[in-house]
Design a protein around this motif. Structure first.
Motif, PDB file in Angstrom:
ATOM      1  N   LEU A  67       0.838  -1.197   0.000  1.00 39.59           N
ATOM      2  CA  LEU A  67       0.000   0.000   0.000  1.00 39.59           C
ATOM      3  C   LEU A  67       0.878   1.253   0.000  1.00 39.59           C
ATOM      4  N   HIS A  68       0.551   2.177  -0.876  1.00 37.35           N
ATOM      5  CA  HIS A  68       1.168   3.500  -0.864  1.00 37.35           C
ATOM      6  C   HIS A  68       0.134   4.440  -0.247  1.00 37.35           C
ATOM      7  N   ILE A  69       0.424   4.907   0.932  1.00 37.52           N
ATOM      8  CA  ILE A  69      -0.556   5.584   1.776  1.00 37.52           C
ATOM      9  C   ILE A  69      -0.417   7.099   1.630  1.00 37.52           C
ATOM     10  N   ASP A  70      -1.533   7.764   1.528  1.00 36.92           N
ATOM     11  CA  ASP A  70      -1.557   9.221   1.414  1.00 36.92           C
ATOM     12  C   ASP A  70      -0.984   9.833   2.691  1.00 36.92           C
ATOM     13  N   GLY A  71       0.106  10.563   2.549  1.00 40.81           N
ATOM     14  CA  GLY A  71       0.734  11.171   3.716  1.00 40.81           C
ATOM     15  C   GLY A  71       0.528  12.662   3.815  1.00 40.81           C
ATOM     16  N   SER A  72      -0.441  13.203   3.073  1.00 43.48           N
ATOM     17  CA  SER A  72      -0.615  14.656   3.042  1.00 43.48           C
ATOM     18  C   SER A  72      -1.046  15.228   4.380  1.00 43.48           C
ATOM     19  N   ASP A  73      -1.723  14.424   5.209  1.00 42.05           N
ATOM     20  CA  ASP A  73      -2.147  14.906   6.529  1.00 42.05           C
ATOM     21  C   ASP A  73      -1.163  14.538   7.628  1.00 42.05           C
ATOM     22  N   HIS A  74      -0.007  13.957   7.224  1.00 44.06           N
ATOM     23  CA  HIS A  74       1.043  13.580   8.174  1.00 44.06           C
ATOM     24  C   HIS A  74       0.566  12.566   9.205  1.00 44.06           C
ATOM     25  N   LEU A  75      -0.458  11.803   8.830  1.00 47.27           N
ATOM     26  CA  LEU A  75      -0.966  10.747   9.706  1.00 47.27           C
ATOM     27  C   LEU A  75      -0.912   9.438   8.950  1.00 47.27           C
ATOM     28  N   ILE A  76      -0.525   8.382   9.641  1.00 41.01           N
ATOM     29  CA  ILE A  76      -0.567   7.067   9.017  1.00 41.01           C
ATOM     30  C   ILE A  76      -1.387   6.143   9.913  1.00 41.01           C
ATOM     31  N   PRO A  77      -2.093   5.193   9.320  1.00 40.74           N
ATOM     32  CA  PRO A  77      -2.959   4.317  10.111  1.00 40.74           C
ATOM     33  C   PRO A  77      -2.161   3.363  10.981  1.00 40.74           C
ATOM     34  N   GLU A  78      -2.842   2.782  11.958  1.00 36.92           N
ATOM     35  CA  GLU A  78      -2.226   1.830  12.873  1.00 36.92           C
ATOM     36  C   GLU A  78      -2.290   0.425  12.292  1.00 36.92           C
ATOM     37  N   VAL A  79      -1.279  -0.381  12.629  1.00 33.79           N
ATOM     38  CA  VAL A  79      -1.318  -1.794  12.265  1.00 33.79           C
ATOM     39  C   VAL A  79      -2.583  -2.429  12.834  1.00 33.79           C
ATOM     40  N   GLY A  80      -3.237  -3.237  12.028  1.00 32.58           N
ATOM     41  CA  GLY A  80      -4.484  -3.874  12.439  1.00 32.58           C
ATOM     42  C   GLY A  80      -5.720  -3.162  11.944  1.00 32.58           C
ATOM     43  N   ALA A  81      -5.549  -1.962  11.374  1.00 28.64           N
ATOM     44  CA  ALA A  81      -6.706  -1.213  10.885  1.00 28.64           C
ATOM     45  C   ALA A  81      -7.355  -1.941   9.711  1.00 28.64           C
ATOM     46  N   ALA A  82      -8.675  -1.790   9.607  1.00 23.03           N
ATOM     47  CA  ALA A  82      -9.409  -2.408   8.511  1.00 23.03           C
ATOM     48  C   ALA A  82      -9.078  -1.724   7.193  1.00 23.03           C
ATOM     49  N   VAL A  83      -8.942  -2.525   6.148  1.00 17.51           N
ATOM     50  CA  VAL A  83      -8.757  -2.014   4.788  1.00 17.51           C
ATOM     51  C   VAL A  83     -10.124  -2.040   4.114  1.00 17.51           C
ATOM     52  N   MET A  84     -10.571  -0.880   3.635  1.00 18.02           N
ATOM     53  CA  MET A  84     -11.911  -0.743   3.099  1.00 18.02           C
ATOM     54  C   MET A  84     -11.878  -0.442   1.604  1.00 18.02           C
ATOM     55  N   ALA A  85     -12.790  -1.073   0.878  1.00 25.05           N
ATOM     56  CA  ALA A  85     -13.071  -0.724  -0.511  1.00 25.05           C
ATOM     57  C   ALA A  85     -14.507  -0.212  -0.521  1.00 25.05           C
ATOM     58  N   GLY A  86     -14.668   1.091  -0.508  1.00 20.11           N
ATOM     59  CA  GLY A  86     -15.995   1.655  -0.326  1.00 20.11           C
ATOM     60  C   GLY A  86     -16.489   1.356   1.080  1.00 20.11           C
ATOM     61  N   GLU A  87     -17.671   0.750   1.178  1.00 17.33           N
ATOM     62  CA  GLU A  87     -18.241   0.393   2.486  1.00 17.33           C
ATOM     63  C   GLU A  87     -17.895  -1.033   2.890  1.00 17.33           C
ATOM     64  N   ARG A  88     -17.095  -1.700   2.082  1.00 19.84           N
ATOM     65  CA  ARG A  88     -16.818  -3.121   2.296  1.00 19.84           C
ATOM     66  C   ARG A  88     -15.419  -3.318   2.865  1.00 19.84           C
ATOM     67  N   GLU A  89     -15.332  -4.077   3.975  1.00 10.16           N
ATOM     68  CA  GLU A  89     -14.020  -4.422   4.528  1.00 10.16           C
ATOM     69  C   GLU A  89     -13.428  -5.570   3.715  1.00 10.16           C
ATOM     70  N   VAL A  90     -12.190  -5.369   3.236  1.00  9.35           N
ATOM     71  CA  VAL A  90     -11.578  -6.366   2.352  1.00  9.35           C
ATOM     72  C   VAL A  90     -10.271  -6.923   2.900  1.00  9.35           C
ATOM     73  N   GLY A  91      -9.846  -6.466   4.075  1.00 18.44           N
ATOM     74  CA  GLY A  91      -8.606  -6.987   4.636  1.00 18.44           C
ATOM     75  C   GLY A  91      -8.158  -6.174   5.824  1.00 18.44           C
ATOM     76  N   ARG A  92      -6.902  -6.432   6.235  1.00 24.44           N
ATOM     77  CA  ARG A  92      -6.329  -5.756   7.394  1.00 24.44           C
ATOM     78  C   ARG A  92      -4.913  -5.279   7.090  1.00 24.44           C
ATOM     79  N   LEU A  93      -4.566  -4.118   7.639  1.00 25.69           N
ATOM     80  CA  LEU A  93      -3.209  -3.594   7.542  1.00 25.69           C
ATOM     81  C   LEU A  93      -2.315  -4.388   8.492  1.00 25.69           C
ATOM     82  N   THR A  94      -1.228  -4.960   7.969  1.00 25.09           N
ATOM     83  CA  THR A  94      -0.359  -5.792   8.800  1.00 25.09           C
ATOM     84  C   THR A  94       0.939  -5.098   9.176  1.00 25.09           C
TER      85      THR A  94
END
Length: 364
Positions: free
Chosen positions: A276-303
């Protein structure tokens, strides 16, 4: 157990599976660059080391593990997985034999269970297994810095085989142009009571201490799976493209082999690893374990997640294999673009051609 290197100037403690060593020493970006240039040394003394001795050690490990170990030559690095009967990953270890002892390096929380499992499988064989608490691990990249013990001797060094596709193995990801080809990582086994002396000698010769944030950023950029991050109770090695360095497809029986072979020859893994190439424009990155979403659908987890000095915020995620690789994803409210690691077609290199049944007739 906290490392004595946490007392060094600028050291900031790491958390999670890296607790006990430094996340960084004040400048994570410069530390990444030092590692890439071959002058960085990372304290990985929180990792666990096991020692297997006895004349039957290699043939015994060969019978249990996913890797071809029976004829492993001294100082040739490899890695192995121990699977459950359904083929799920339970243990993973770097393997290095010095001619008398086979050394296994794994996660801190995994070494005790690994030793307990191996000890339960000894039966009447001439082997002994123990935790080698007297050894610590240091990490380097590239050709150096060459580490030396106080007496001038070189410590045991395990060179990471990733991402080379080993003989009698397969790749579920790219075989050319793999970003891991740019990474050359080594683990050094040093006596724990000489850890500081080894590091002091290296830094006196021009090396720089680099924290695990820097080490992890280069690992994530190389798409290198890690037991403490990418593996859960359902993980099959095919999903992480881990067969390329850890699984020998034509060796004899071991626990979980039937699933490994059946999935390679006939099936497709239910999930796949993506970068994943994560948008860093807000200087925030998600936490490990966060849900990966495609629209309203959960499709995986950030490891895994890291800030790379060149790529910016990056991560690894395990998602459904059928996920459209062109979809833009969202992780904890942050946009993320996919890069394919394990192919959505779910087929490894060298897979046998399917049997042509068109000319077969049913028995009347």
């Amino acid at each position: 157990m906290s490392s004595p290197l946490l007392t060094r100037p600028g050291a900031v403690p790491a958390g999670g599976p890296d607790e006990g060593v430094a996340a960084h020493y004040g400048d994570p970006v410069a530390e990444q660059r030092a590692l890439e240039r071959g002058i960085g040394v990372t304290d990985l003394s929180h990792l666990g080391v096991a020692a297997v001795t006895g004349p039957d050690r290699l043939t015994w490990l060969h019978s249990l593990a996913s890797q071809q170990l029976a004829d492993l030559a001294p100082l040739v690095p490899t890695e192995m997985l121990l699977l459950d009967p359904q083929g799920h990953v339970q243990h993973a270890a770097a393997v290095l034999d010095d001619g008398t002892t086979t050394w296994l390096v794994t996660e801190r929380d995994g070494v005790g269970p690994l030793v307990a499992f191996l000890d339960s499988m000894r039966f009447m064989l001439r082997v002994e297994v123990r935790e080698a608490d007297e050894l610590a691990v240091l990490g380097t990249h590239g050709d150096g810095p060459g580490l030396r013990l106080p007496d001038g001797e070189e410590p045991l060094r395990w060179l990471d085989p990733w991402p080379r596709v080993a003989d009698s193995s397969t790749a579920y990801g790219p075989t050319t142009g793999h970003p891991g080809e740019q990474r050359s990582a080594a683990w050094w086994l040093v006596p724990r009571d000489r850890l500081e002396a080894v590091v002091d000698a290296a830094t006196a010769a021009g090396a720089r201490l680099a924290g695990v944030w820097a080490w992890e950023a280069l690992r994530v950029a190389a798409w290198r799976p890690r037991l403490a991050r990418e593996v859960d109770e359902r993980t099959l090695p095919h999903e992480l493209d881990w067969l390329r360095t850890a699984v020998h497809l034509t060796k004899g029986c071991y626990r979980g082999q039937e699933t490994v072979a059946k999935l390679f020859n006939l099936g497709k893994p239910p999930r796949r690893l993506v970068a994943l190439h994560i948008d860093g424009s807000d200087h925030l990155i998600p936490e490990v374990g966060a849900a990966v979403m495609a629209g309203e659908r959960e499709v995986g987890r950030l490891t895994s997640v890291a800030r790379h000095h060149d790529l910016g915020p990056i991560g690894l995620a395990v998602v459904k294999r059928s996920l459209d690789p062109t979809l833009e994803l969202v992780v904890d409210g942050v946009a993320a673009a996919q890069e394919t690691i394990v192919s959505p077609d779910g087929v490894g290199t060298g897979r046998p051609d399917p049997i042509d049944r068109a000319g077969l007739r049913r028995r009347p």
